[in-house]
Design a protein around this motif. Structure first.
Motif, mmCIF file in Angstrom:
data_model
loop_
_atom_site.group_PDB
_atom_site.id
_atom_site.type_symbol
_atom_site.label_atom_id
_atom_site.label_comp_id
_atom_site.label_asym_id
_atom_site.label_seq_id
_atom_site.Cartn_x
_atom_site.Cartn_y
_atom_site.Cartn_z
ATOM 1 N N ALA A 4 0.831 -1.201 0.000
ATOM 2 C CA ALA A 4 0.000 0.000 0.000
ATOM 3 C C ALA A 4 0.863 1.248 0.000
ATOM 4 N N HIS A 5 1.983 1.170 0.730
ATOM 5 C CA HIS A 5 2.860 2.335 0.831
ATOM 6 C C HIS A 5 3.508 2.649 -0.517
ATOM 7 N N ALA A 6 3.781 1.569 -1.312
ATOM 8 C CA ALA A 6 4.470 1.742 -2.590
ATOM 9 C C ALA A 6 3.504 1.610 -3.763
ATOM 10 N N GLU A 7 2.266 1.971 -3.530
ATOM 11 C CA GLU A 7 1.247 1.808 -4.571
ATOM 12 C C GLU A 7 1.578 2.671 -5.786
ATOM 13 N N VAL A 8 1.552 2.046 -6.960
ATOM 14 C CA VAL A 8 1.850 2.735 -8.211
ATOM 15 C C VAL A 8 0.645 3.571 -8.624
ATOM 16 N N PRO A 9 0.857 4.807 -9.074
ATOM 17 C CA PRO A 9 -0.278 5.664 -9.452
ATOM 18 C C PRO A 9 -1.032 5.134 -10.666
ATOM 19 N N ASN A 10 -2.325 5.481 -10.737
ATOM 20 C CA ASN A 10 -3.117 5.204 -11.933
ATOM 21 C C ASN A 10 -2.743 6.226 -12.997
ATOM 22 N N VAL A 11 -2.259 5.731 -14.124
ATOM 23 C CA VAL A 11 -1.760 6.610 -15.180
ATOM 24 C C VAL A 11 -2.579 6.418 -16.452
#
Length: 330
Positions: A26-33
């Protein structure tokens, strides 16, 4: 120790690593792009490789020049953390949706990426004049009228927006993409940087390959469907003699087609190149009665599958199509 306490202790030991892993994820969640068009999507996908997959708006054989938004596109924008597009001069259909649907996302206009070389729209000779009221300096050969631009100090519509057709510009846009992603997702910054380095090396190799591919046909004039290739022409010193139309949204009239027909005869143009998204009959009209051959170029990757390899397939395809048609036409 009681049986109850033993079970509780065993359970806590079993779940602890899972909880830590979930917390770390959760801490390293990749952004929605979300990305506007295929060539840019390919660059973003390369930099996100191994981390996540960006969504694409203009899919399949659709063109940003004539695209209409779909409900699925609106939903993607609503859920986006970051949106990459080229800019107002290319994806005009995105302007209002980005104002309303993408208001909570970071919107990155890549025609403002530092280090880009921008070429002004050209007119005169075999190129149609633009109706924006501005005065432009570039001529039919396309060598003049270019400018190195950084920052936001330019008028919209002043520059040719097919920026990706020069690998050096692709590197500049990739650097801006990596910087944006690393800032939004610092836990994965090292991975984005590693992917950028790998992409840059691959783009350098592509550039050398294209220099070799077009070297034998550099002096042979050809006609394109619309004036999308100025960056490729400028980078590799190939000879675009003119275009059937500057803007594919507006079909040329009989007088324009007659002018291009005469230009083919006058210059001895070897090939006239169509594009997958637009009417091929227009190419047949200007070819009629001339020795020139027809070919196909795909500057927006309409026929290619989206993904990290698309940009390289696109650029190599242009080089191969030019070499094949112009070599056979002599």
């Amino acid at each position: 120790m009681s049986l109850k306490k033993s079970i509780l202790l065993t359970s806590s030991l079993f779940f602890a690593p899972s909880m830590l892993l979930a917390t770390g994820t959760a801490h390293a969640e990749v952004p929605n792009v979300v990305v506007s068009i295929k060539p840019i999507h390919s660059l973003v996908a390369s930099i996100m490789k191994g981390l996540g997959e960006p969504a694409l708006i203009v899919e399949g054989a659709a063109s940003p020049h004539t695209y209409s938004m779909k409900p699925s596109n609106a939903s993607a924008l609503e859920n986006a953390n970051i949106v990459f597009w080229v800019g107002h001069g290319l994806e005009a259909f995105l302007e209002k949706p980005l104002e309303s649907l993408g208001s909570s996302a970071k919107i990155v206009e890549l025609d403002d990426a530092p280090g880009l070389e921008k070429l002004k729209f050209r007119e005169g000779g075999a190129f149609e004049p633009h109706d924006d009221g501005d005065e432009h300096e570039a001529g039919a050969e396309g060598a003049e009228g270019h400018a190195h631009e950084e920052g936001h100090h330019h008028d919209e519509g002043e520059f040719d927006m097919h920026l990706w057709l020069d690998p050096a510009n692709a590197k500049a846009m990739a650097a801006a993409i990596e910087k944006t992603l690393a800032a939004a997702d610092p836990d994965n910054a090292a991975a984005y940087k590693a992917n950028l380095d790998a992409l840059s090396t691959r783009l350098d190799t592509l550039d050398k390959t294209l220099v070799e591919a077009v070297a034998p046909i550099k002096d042979k004039p050809f006609i394109v469907f619309h004036d999308a290739y100025q960056y490729f022409e400028h980078r590799y010193d190939v000879k675009v003699a003119g275009s059937i139309t500057v803007s594919p949204e507006v079909l040329p009239g009989a007088e324009r087609l007659s002018e291009i027909h005469a230009k083919i005869v006058e210059l001895g143009a070897t090939c006239v190149f169509a594009e997958p998204q637009f009417e091929p009959k227009l190419v047949n009209v200007v070819l009629e009665g001339t020795p020139a051959k027809s070919g196909a170029l795909d500057p927006e990757a309409a026929t290619l599958d989206a993904g990290p390899d698309l940009y390289f397939q696109l650029m190599e395809g242009i080089g191969t199509s030019l070499k094949t048609c112009l070599s056979n036409g002599s």
